[in-house]
Write a protein that holds these residues in place. Structure first.
Motif, PDB file in Angstrom:
ATOM      1  N   THR A 268       0.968  -1.266  -0.022  1.00  0.00           N
ATOM      2  CA  THR A 268      -0.128  -0.155  -0.039  1.00  0.00           C
ATOM      3  C   THR A 268       0.896   1.142   0.066  1.00  0.00           C
ATOM      4  O   THR A 268       1.783   1.118   0.797  1.00  0.00           O
ATOM      5  N   PRO A 269       0.605   2.421  -0.727  1.00  0.00           N
ATOM      6  CA  PRO A 269       1.368   3.418  -0.896  1.00  0.00           C
ATOM      7  C   PRO A 269       1.649   3.941   0.641  1.00  0.00           C
ATOM      8  O   PRO A 269       0.801   4.003   1.452  1.00  0.00           O
ATOM      9  N   PRO A 270       2.652   4.099   0.998  1.00  0.00           N
ATOM     10  CA  PRO A 270       3.194   4.540   2.378  1.00  0.00           C
ATOM     11  C   PRO A 270       2.420   6.008   3.016  1.00  0.00           C
ATOM     12  O   PRO A 270       2.315   6.114   4.129  1.00  0.00           O
ATOM     13  N   ASP A 271       1.869   6.969   2.222  1.00  0.00           N
ATOM     14  CA  ASP A 271       1.314   7.727   2.421  1.00  0.00           C
ATOM     15  C   ASP A 271      -0.246   7.719   2.750  1.00  0.00           C
ATOM     16  O   ASP A 271      -1.099   8.506   2.949  1.00  0.00           O
ATOM     17  N   LYS A 272      -0.636   6.326   2.560  1.00  0.00           N
ATOM     18  CA  LYS A 272      -1.987   6.077   2.625  1.00  0.00           C
ATOM     19  C   LYS A 272      -2.349   5.037   3.379  1.00  0.00           C
ATOM     20  O   LYS A 272      -3.087   4.020   3.315  1.00  0.00           O
ATOM     21  N   LEU A 273      -1.512   4.873   4.623  1.00  0.00           N
ATOM     22  CA  LEU A 273      -1.722   3.594   5.494  1.00  0.00           C
ATOM     23  C   LEU A 273      -2.799   3.910   6.378  1.00  0.00           C
ATOM     24  O   LEU A 273      -3.165   5.139   6.921  1.00  0.00           O
ATOM     25  N   LYS A 274      -3.255   2.636   6.896  1.00  0.00           N
ATOM     26  CA  LYS A 274      -4.469   2.806   8.059  1.00  0.00           C
ATOM     27  C   LYS A 274      -4.027   2.307   9.183  1.00  0.00           C
ATOM     28  O   LYS A 274      -3.156   1.309   9.143  1.00  0.00           O
ATOM     29  N   ALA A 275      -4.229   3.015  10.363  1.00  0.00           N
ATOM     30  CA  ALA A 275      -3.696   2.732  11.691  1.00  0.00           C
ATOM     31  C   ALA A 275      -4.178   1.100  12.129  1.00  0.00           C
ATOM     32  O   ALA A 275      -5.320   0.675  11.946  1.00  0.00           O
ATOM     33  N   GLY A 276      -3.132   0.611  12.553  1.00  0.00           N
ATOM     34  CA  GLY A 276      -3.546  -1.095  12.978  1.00  0.00           C
ATOM     35  C   GLY A 276      -3.789  -2.031  11.993  1.00  0.00           C
ATOM     36  O   GLY A 276      -3.831  -2.980  12.254  1.00  0.00           O
ATOM     37  N   GLU A 277      -3.569  -1.468  10.622  1.00  0.00           N
ATOM     38  CA  GLU A 277      -3.540  -2.589   9.500  1.00  0.00           C
ATOM     39  C   GLU A 277      -2.044  -3.016   9.040  1.00  0.00           C
ATOM     40  O   GLU A 277      -1.374  -1.792   8.613  1.00  0.00           O
ATOM     41  N   PRO A 278      -1.769  -4.255   8.960  1.00  0.00           N
ATOM     42  CA  PRO A 278      -0.565  -4.433   8.407  1.00  0.00           C
ATOM     43  C   PRO A 278      -0.334  -4.530   7.097  1.00  0.00           C
ATOM     44  O   PRO A 278      -1.339  -4.759   6.292  1.00  0.00           O
ATOM     45  N   VAL A 279       0.881  -3.925   6.768  1.00  0.00           N
ATOM     46  CA  VAL A 279       1.290  -3.829   5.258  1.00  0.00           C
ATOM     47  C   VAL A 279       2.341  -4.423   5.046  1.00  0.00           C
ATOM     48  O   VAL A 279       3.428  -4.335   5.869  1.00  0.00           O
TER      49      VAL A 279
END
Length: 560
Positions: A268-279
């Protein structure tokens, strides 16, 4: 039984004889020992092993009686190949208390061609470069030239390190081609090897040996390919001078290569991460001229407030146009529990460019991770530091700084202690609330990461096929390579699960597309890679049976 008495009374005389003298190096010679009478013990041929290779041995006995006298005649026939040129001494051989006479054999160099002609068969070894650095890949090329017809039962030994220290392995397959030498059109059998010197100084590859049977013109048909003249030919030994690591090199690990690149791919693009979701963050070192086992572990500096987990790295060695291309791929599962902006530092790997003779650095730039969709970090939990702002003259005014430090009789120590106690109580209360609302806590995050890594290790074939299609249609070379490696293992059941294994079995169209994918990943036009050709070629691929490795010491020239 009295008639046997004359037999045992006979004195044995052992005579040694050569079928020809002189002989050329590589050609066999037959040594015969003849005994008239009963010898007192079995022969000991051990002294011959020093200067000869024994390739065949037979014994025959005959018995007759003439005028009432019994006679026993015994012959030992040995097929020998001389191991050196010059005058080779054949020592006296013991037969118990009996012994043969000693002989001298004249061994010439390999047969000289007829006047004005080049030899019919010869072998060459070549190295590039001739003066490598220690641990630098050196390409060894073995070529056998022949202009005469050979029987199918032939072999050519692999090069091996005779003196010095180094590792050598074949890369790619045997190639058959033609070449003109001295006005003659030769058939050429070519192999390429990767040699990795392990210490500086001199290193010598021993001679390689061709052994086969020359087809005789006009001879009768032989379905087994055994009729004809046995022949041996040798290459000359190949000497290399291995250089030490340059004193000017400052890297942590010595990495001599033609090129080294670092790649980073975010699920996932690093500027669009969601809190608590592993990437998943995939990091790869690609080195042209180094094996994957030589590449270093990547030191990832995880920012405060972010958790990261990694599995065992994936190591791949591909056969490139110039030699081995090593790939070390690391998959990291990154989890940011709270909202915020985090700075992930860049990566750098220092290496030595063997083409330019200079030290260089491969880099991956720092990344700003923007995390949203969750909650702000509670008090007492590490959070990303605020972005530093340049100081203004007012902030650096000595008088203002002094004014802050003026005590008004208020106890700052007690005030600070009270704040810390309140912060601790609030943090404990918030953590208890979060634990009650989301059972599992940190264990749940680790379980999610472990599940994601487990999914990476054991992918579903249908899911991998869909991932490969998607990567090709979206022209994403890194994702296509990841999916293709997985498909080789779970979809095609090819072991080892390497792209090189697939390429060795592929048709020319698929080989071309694999080469284009590798070229894109190695930094030679990745932005323009199109996946349509790879997707079409992989759909038409039909796996064949597994190919077993031949003996590492001697390989057939005409494998099945």
């Amino acid at each position: 039984m009295l008639w046997l008495t004359p037999l045992w009374a006979q004195a044995a005389a052992v005579v040694a004889q050569l079928d020809r003298n002189p002989v050329a190096l590589g050609d066999p010679v037959v040594l015969t020992f003849t005994a008239d009478g009963i010898v007192s013990g079995d022969p000991d041929f051990t002294p011959l092993h020093q200067d000869f290779e024994l390739r065949g041995q037979s014994q025959s006995n005959s018995f007759n009686m003439v005028n009432g006298v019994s006679r026993v005649h015994t012959e030992w026939e040995l097929h020998l190949y001389p191991l050196k040129t010059g005058t080779v001494h054949i020592p006296s051989i013991q037969f118990g208390s009996d012994k043969s006479q000693a002989l001298d054999l004249q061994v010439a160099d390999q047969p000289a061609p007829a006047a004005g002609n080049a030899p019919d068969i010869f072998i060459e070894l070549a190295a590039e470069p001739k003066q490598p650095y220690v641990q630098q890949e050196t390409i060894i090329t073995q070529r056998m030239y022949h202009i005469v017809q050979l029987q199918p039962q032939a072999s050519l030994t692999h090069p091996s390190v005779e003196s010095g220290k180094g590792d050598i392995q074949q890369i790619g397959n045997t190639v058959n081609t033609t070449a003109m030498r001295n006005g003659r059109n030769y058939q050429v059998i070519e192999r390429r090897y990767a040699l990795i010197p392990q210490q500086s100084g001199s290193l010598t590859l021993g001679r390689t040996t061709f052994e086969g049977i020359l087809a005789e013109p006009g001879g009768r048909f032989d379905p087994f390919g055994l009729s004809g003249k046995p022949i041996r030919r040798f290459s000359q030994p190949l000497a290399l001078q291995v250089r030490e690591q340059p004193a000017s090199y400052t890297g942590k690990q010595w990495l001599p290569a033609r090129s080294v690149t670092l790649n980073a791919h975010w699920q996932t693009p690093p500027d669009k991460l969601k809190a608590g979701e592993p990437v998943t963050l995939t990091l790869a070192i690609v080195a042209d001229g180094l094996a994957a086992e030589q590449l270093p572990k990547l030191e990832v500096q995880v920012p405060a407030g972010v958790k990261a987990y990694t599995d065992q790295p994936e190591l791949r060695n591909e056969a490139g146009s110039s030699g081995v291309v090593g790939v070390r791929q690391e998959k990291w599962v990154v989890v940011a529990p709270y909202n915020g902006t985090y700075a992930l530092p860049g990566l750098a790997v220092t290496w030595w460019n063997t083409t330019t003779g200079k030290q260089e650095t491969a880099k991956v730039d720092a990344v700003k991770m923007v995390v949203t969709g969750g909650q702000a970090a509670p008090a007492g939990v590490a959070t990303p530091p605020p972005v530093a702002q340049p100081q203004t003259p007012a902030q650096t005014n000595p008088q203002a700084a002094a004014a802050v430090a003026v005590s008004s009789g208020f106890s700052w120590a007690w005030y600070a202690a009270a704040l810390l106690l309140m912060g601790a109580l609030l943090s404990i209360g918030w953590l208890a609330w979060r634990w009650w609302r989301k059972p599992g806590g940190v264990l749940k995050e680790k379980a999610q990461a472990a599940a994601l890594l487990s999914t990476t290790r054991k992918p579903d074939a249908k899911a991998v096929w869909r991932s490969l299609e998607q990567a090709c249609r979206q022209n994403q070379p890194q994702a296509a390579q990841d999916a293709l490696v997985q498909w080789v293992g779970v979809g095609l059941n090819i072991q080892p699960a390497l792209i090189a294994s697939l390429r060795a079995r592929a048709e020319p169209a698929l080989q071309t597309e694999i080469d284009a994918l590798n070229a894109a990943l190695y930094g030679r036009g990745g932005a323009g890679w199109k996946g349509a050709g790879l997707w079409t070629a992989i759909q038409h691929f039909k796996p064949a049976g597994q190919v077993q490795r031949k003996d590492a010491g001697r390989a057939d020239l005409y494998p099945d």
